[in-house]
Design a protein around this motif. Sequence first.
Motif, PDB file in Angstrom:
ATOM      1  N   ARG A   1      25.159 -19.341  57.649  1.00 46.87           N
ATOM      2  CA  ARG A   1      24.254 -18.796  56.637  1.00 46.87           C
ATOM      3  C   ARG A   1      23.899 -17.353  57.015  1.00 46.87           C
ATOM      4  NH1 ARG A   1      25.964 -22.518  54.463  1.00 46.87           N
ATOM      5  NH2 ARG A   1      24.869 -24.189  53.314  1.00 46.87           N
ATOM      6  N   TYR A   2      23.676 -16.544  55.965  1.00 45.62           N
ATOM      7  CA  TYR A   2      23.349 -15.132  56.145  1.00 45.62           C
ATOM      8  C   TYR A   2      22.070 -14.798  55.391  1.00 45.62           C
ATOM      9  CZ  TYR A   2      23.477 -10.110  55.116  1.00 45.62           C
ATOM     10  OH  TYR A   2      23.136  -8.784  54.952  1.00 45.62           O
ATOM     11  N   SER A   3      21.208 -14.001  56.019  1.00 46.70           N
ATOM     12  CA  SER A   3      20.006 -13.508  55.355  1.00 46.70           C
ATOM     13  C   SER A   3      19.817 -12.040  55.717  1.00 46.70           C
ATOM     14  CB  SER A   3      18.769 -14.319  55.768  1.00 46.70           C
ATOM     15  OG  SER A   3      18.544 -14.212  57.163  1.00 46.70           O
ATOM     16  N   GLN A   4      19.093 -11.314  54.863  1.00 47.62           N
ATOM     17  CA  GLN A   4      18.900  -9.894  55.128  1.00 47.62           C
ATOM     18  C   GLN A   4      17.536  -9.436  54.640  1.00 47.62           C
ATOM     19  OE1 GLN A   4      22.038  -8.017  52.687  1.00 47.62           O
ATOM     20  NE2 GLN A   4      20.419  -7.301  51.319  1.00 47.62           N
ATOM     21  N   ASN A   5      17.091  -8.345  55.238  1.00 45.25           N
ATOM     22  CA  ASN A   5      15.843  -7.707  54.830  1.00 45.25           C
ATOM     23  C   ASN A   5      16.066  -6.204  54.756  1.00 45.25           C
ATOM     24  OD1 ASN A   5      12.690  -8.019  54.591  1.00 45.25           O
ATOM     25  ND2 ASN A   5      13.026  -6.262  55.905  1.00 45.25           N
ATOM     26  N   LEU A   6      15.662  -5.605  53.652  1.00 42.45           N
ATOM     27  CA  LEU A   6      15.728  -4.163  53.458  1.00 42.45           C
ATOM     28  C   LEU A   6      14.308  -3.647  53.287  1.00 42.45           C
ATOM     29  CD1 LEU A   6      17.564  -1.655  52.976  1.00 42.45           C
ATOM     30  CD2 LEU A   6      17.414  -2.180  50.530  1.00 42.45           C
ATOM     31  N   LYS A   7      13.936  -2.671  54.107  1.00 41.33           N
ATOM     32  CA  LYS A   7      12.573  -2.125  54.068  1.00 41.33           C
ATOM     33  C   LYS A   7      12.619  -0.619  53.872  1.00 41.33           C
ATOM     34  CE  LYS A   7      10.166  -1.988  57.907  1.00 41.33           C
ATOM     35  NZ  LYS A   7       9.362  -2.431  59.066  1.00 41.33           N
ATOM     36  N   LEU A   8      11.869  -0.139  52.881  1.00 45.31           N
ATOM     37  CA  LEU A   8      11.761   1.283  52.604  1.00 45.31           C
ATOM     38  C   LEU A   8      10.294   1.670  52.608  1.00 45.31           C
ATOM     39  CD1 LEU A   8      14.311   1.556  49.646  1.00 45.31           C
ATOM     40  CD2 LEU A   8      14.718   2.127  52.044  1.00 45.31           C
ATOM     41  N   GLY A   9       9.988   2.790  53.217  1.00 43.00           N
ATOM     42  CA  GLY A   9       8.595   3.200  53.284  1.00 43.00           C
ATOM     43  C   GLY A   9       8.431   4.701  53.218  1.00 43.00           C
ATOM     44  N   VAL A  10       7.218   5.133  52.884  1.00 47.88           N
ATOM     45  CA  VAL A  10       6.865   6.542  52.909  1.00 47.88           C
ATOM     46  C   VAL A  10       5.430   6.652  53.397  1.00 47.88           C
ATOM     47  CG1 VAL A  10       6.218   6.518  50.450  1.00 47.88           C
ATOM     48  CG2 VAL A  10       6.692   8.686  51.587  1.00 47.88           C
ATOM     49  N   GLN A  11       5.191   7.571  54.317  1.00 47.13           N
ATOM     50  CA  GLN A  11       3.856   7.792  54.869  1.00 47.13           C
ATOM     51  C   GLN A  11       3.410   9.211  54.546  1.00 47.13           C
ATOM     52  OE1 GLN A  11       2.556   8.410  59.297  1.00 47.13           O
ATOM     53  NE2 GLN A  11       2.578   6.195  58.929  1.00 47.13           N
ATOM     54  N   PHE A  12       2.191   9.317  54.045  1.00 42.58           N
ATOM     55  CA  PHE A  12       1.616  10.605  53.695  1.00 42.58           C
ATOM     56  C   PHE A  12       0.562  10.970  54.739  1.00 42.58           C
ATOM     57  CE2 PHE A  12       3.029   8.584  49.790  1.00 42.58           C
ATOM     58  CZ  PHE A  12       3.788   9.597  49.187  1.00 42.58           C
ATOM     59  N   ASP A  13       0.813  12.047  55.472  1.00 44.72           N
ATOM     60  CA  ASP A  13      -0.122  12.561  56.461  1.00 44.72           C
ATOM     61  C   ASP A  13      -1.073  13.512  55.741  1.00 44.72           C
ATOM     62  OD1 ASP A  13      -1.427  14.085  58.441  1.00 44.72           O
ATOM     63  OD2 ASP A  13       0.237  13.850  59.843  1.00 44.72           O
ATOM     64  N   LEU A  14      -2.294  13.067  55.480  1.00 41.08           N
ATOM     65  CA  LEU A  14      -3.230  13.862  54.694  1.00 41.08           C
ATOM     66  C   LEU A  14      -3.774  15.054  55.472  1.00 41.08           C
ATOM     67  CD1 LEU A  14      -5.201  11.053  52.807  1.00 41.08           C
ATOM     68  CD2 LEU A  14      -3.027  12.154  52.253  1.00 41.08           C
ATOM     69  N   GLY A  15      -3.604  15.031  56.785  1.00 40.81           N
ATOM     70  CA  GLY A  15      -3.964  16.200  57.573  1.00 40.81           C
ATOM     71  C   GLY A  15      -3.029  17.363  57.279  1.00 40.81           C
ATOM     72  N   LYS A  16      -1.717  17.088  57.277  1.00 44.39           N
ATOM     73  CA  LYS A  16      -0.747  18.135  56.972  1.00 44.39           C
ATOM     74  C   LYS A  16      -0.771  18.517  55.496  1.00 44.39           C
ATOM     75  CE  LYS A  16       2.501  16.764  60.637  1.00 44.39           C
ATOM     76  NZ  LYS A  16       3.871  16.250  60.915  1.00 44.39           N
ATOM     77  N   LEU A  17      -0.981  17.530  54.630  1.00 45.10           N
ATOM     78  CA  LEU A  17      -0.938  17.788  53.202  1.00 45.10           C
ATOM     79  C   LEU A  17      -2.183  18.507  52.691  1.00 45.10           C
ATOM     80  CD1 LEU A  17       0.597  14.408  51.987  1.00 45.10           C
ATOM     81  CD2 LEU A  17       1.598  16.668  51.609  1.00 45.10           C
ATOM     82  N   TYR A  18      -3.358  18.074  53.149  1.00 45.58           N
ATOM     83  CA  TYR A  18      -4.598  18.567  52.559  1.00 45.58           C
ATOM     84  C   TYR A  18      -5.622  19.057  53.577  1.00 45.58           C
ATOM     85  CZ  TYR A  18      -2.608  16.114  48.586  1.00 45.58           C
ATOM     86  OH  TYR A  18      -1.764  15.689  47.596  1.00 45.58           O
ATOM     87  N   GLY A  19      -5.233  19.123  54.844  1.00 48.32           N
ATOM     88  CA  GLY A  19      -6.125  19.672  55.850  1.00 48.32           C
ATOM     89  C   GLY A  19      -7.178  18.720  56.376  1.00 48.32           C
ATOM     90  N   PHE A  20      -7.072  17.420  56.075  1.00 46.10           N
ATOM     91  CA  PHE A  20      -8.008  16.453  56.647  1.00 46.10           C
ATOM     92  C   PHE A  20      -7.808  16.409  58.162  1.00 46.10           C
ATOM     93  CE2 PHE A  20      -8.113  13.685  52.527  1.00 46.10           C
ATOM     94  CZ  PHE A  20      -8.657  14.767  51.854  1.00 46.10           C
ATOM     95  N   ASN A  21      -8.874  16.114  58.893  1.00 45.99           N
ATOM     96  CA  ASN A  21      -8.776  16.201  60.357  1.00 45.99           C
ATOM     97  C   ASN A  21      -9.187  14.926  61.076  1.00 45.99           C
ATOM     98  OD1 ASN A  21     -11.485  16.242  59.885  1.00 45.99           O
ATOM     99  ND2 ASN A  21     -11.841  18.318  60.669  1.00 45.99           N
ATOM    100  N   ASN A  22      -9.031  13.780  60.413  1.00 45.22           N
ATOM    101  CA  ASN A  22      -9.398  12.509  61.041  1.00 45.22           C
ATOM    102  C   ASN A  22      -8.229  11.535  61.097  1.00 45.22           C
ATOM    103  OD1 ASN A  22     -12.386  12.742  61.587  1.00 45.22           O
ATOM    104  ND2 ASN A  22     -12.364  13.219  59.399  1.00 45.22           N
ATOM    105  N   GLY A  23      -7.009  12.065  61.163  1.00 47.99           N
ATOM    106  CA  GLY A  23      -5.831  11.204  61.218  1.00 47.99           C
ATOM    107  C   GLY A  23      -5.606  10.416  59.938  1.00 47.99           C
ATOM    108  N   ASP A  24      -6.018  10.977  58.800  1.00 42.20           N
ATOM    109  CA  ASP A  24      -5.916  10.263  57.526  1.00 42.20           C
ATOM    110  C   ASP A  24      -4.456  10.079  57.119  1.00 42.20           C
ATOM    111  OD1 ASP A  24      -8.946  10.594  56.107  1.00 42.20           O
ATOM    112  OD2 ASP A  24      -8.433  12.047  57.660  1.00 42.20           O
ATOM    113  N   ARG A  25      -4.093   8.820  56.816  1.00 44.46           N
ATOM    114  CA  ARG A  25      -2.721   8.514  56.431  1.00 44.46           C
ATOM    115  C   ARG A  25      -2.704   7.452  55.340  1.00 44.46           C
ATOM    116  NH1 ARG A  25       0.196   7.025  62.006  1.00 44.46           N
ATOM    117  NH2 ARG A  25      -1.709   5.808  62.180  1.00 44.46           N
ATOM    118  N   ILE A  26      -1.751   7.578  54.438  1.00 40.16           N
ATOM    119  CA  ILE A  26      -1.490   6.551  53.428  1.00 40.16           C
ATOM    120  C   ILE A  26      -0.077   6.026  53.667  1.00 40.16           C
ATOM    121  CG2 ILE A  26      -1.118   6.106  50.969  1.00 40.16           C
ATOM    122  CD1 ILE A  26      -3.253   8.196  50.368  1.00 40.16           C
ATOM    123  N   GLN A  27       0.057   4.698  53.710  1.00 42.80           N
ATOM    124  CA  GLN A  27       1.359   4.065  53.950  1.00 42.80           C
ATOM    125  C   GLN A  27       1.758   3.220  52.743  1.00 42.80           C
ATOM    126  OE1 GLN A  27       3.569   4.239  56.721  1.00 42.80           O
ATOM    127  NE2 GLN A  27       4.921   3.160  55.299  1.00 42.80           N
TER     128      GLN A  27
END
Length: 421
Positions: free
Chosen positions: A70-96
Amino acid sequence: MNPTSHLPFGRLVLGLAFAAALPVQADDSTLTGDWGGLRRELDAQGVRFTGDYSGETAYNAHGGQHRSARYSQNLKLGVQFDLGKLYGFNNGDRIQLTINDRRGNSASEDLVGNRLPIQENYGGLYTRLTELSYERSLFTPALNVKLGYMAMGNDLGGLDSGILCNFMNAGFCGHPLNMSGGSGWANYPNAHLGARVKYDFSPNWQLRVAAFNVDPSSNGNSSRAWHLGPKHTTGTVVPIELIYKHTGALPGEYKLGYYYDSSDVKRIGSDKTVSGRGGHYLLIDQAVWASESSQGRSLHAFGQYSAASQAASPFTKWYGAGMVLYKPFEGRPRDTVALGYGRAVPNPRSRDVQELAAFNAGTTYPDLDTAEQLIELSYGYQATPWLTLRPDVQYIIEPGAFSGGNIDNALVLGLQVKAVF
């Protein structure tokens, strides 16, 4: 706010649509490389794309119920937004944002008939949203908060070192399965609304506390694949972990955890209900040897113990132990050899129910051991920086311990393939 941090929408679309087609340049750690420099540019501006594939093939060579693969598979795609780099936030703000797609067939269900899934990536065979979360430090860098729609196992219940995913069986890879078997703790990629808090007492000590919505009707339900809200809330599951990480020549990680689910559920072997279910666990990863002449070569021992509610869990105890050798050969710095033993103990009340059903049906209940046991040996071959091949052998003792079936011990040969995009 940095005005140069705004990313043109067209570049985001380009990154998603043509990543696989762009030539590999400057970075060989992923299959699709640097996307002609676009990937590195997006990352620098605060948008990081990730993706990986795992395929697991298992062949039942002896025992069990059927001789096949038997064969099984998993495909995972993701994107992370670093709000510090994007908008200058300074508390490690991230959206996943993470999406999973699973396909295939189960060797445990179709070929062996055992409880511990031979392929850790089997289950929930559809495309779904797996995470949409927001994370940041709060008040102090020592306090980190994450909330949203996410899988519990991303942050709790497993060893941060990742040592347990040197195995293919889900009994090892991830959290102990009696957590989800006896409470509202959900297996990845099942996700629920929740919040997680981490607090660092010191560089070595950390406390994690979380609360997640319990919604059993949404687990494995393809119609709920893109619904963030619950369909039918039964309660809240609250895990608490105390973590100690030892540094030095022989590093180690120790986790002591407890969880409680406030849901009302049926008591096993009774028409009555039990209000609330709890459990506790201990996880250990400790280096026991490190070579003085070959950097990176080391031997780690791991241990797992988990106990769940006897009133309502069909799977009351899990014991796991084993060793992983990193860099087994001088010319193979990223290879691993892993050997593990696990013991999954069914609830005696569940067995009483099965024996009574057999008696009422006039059939004989098989003479079974008290647990399903697993011995697994694997070799992780790092073929390229982005491709891992893992030949795997599993020997499953008393496969019918949970089902009450008279099933011969099974020898399963497997191959896991992992690729990072």
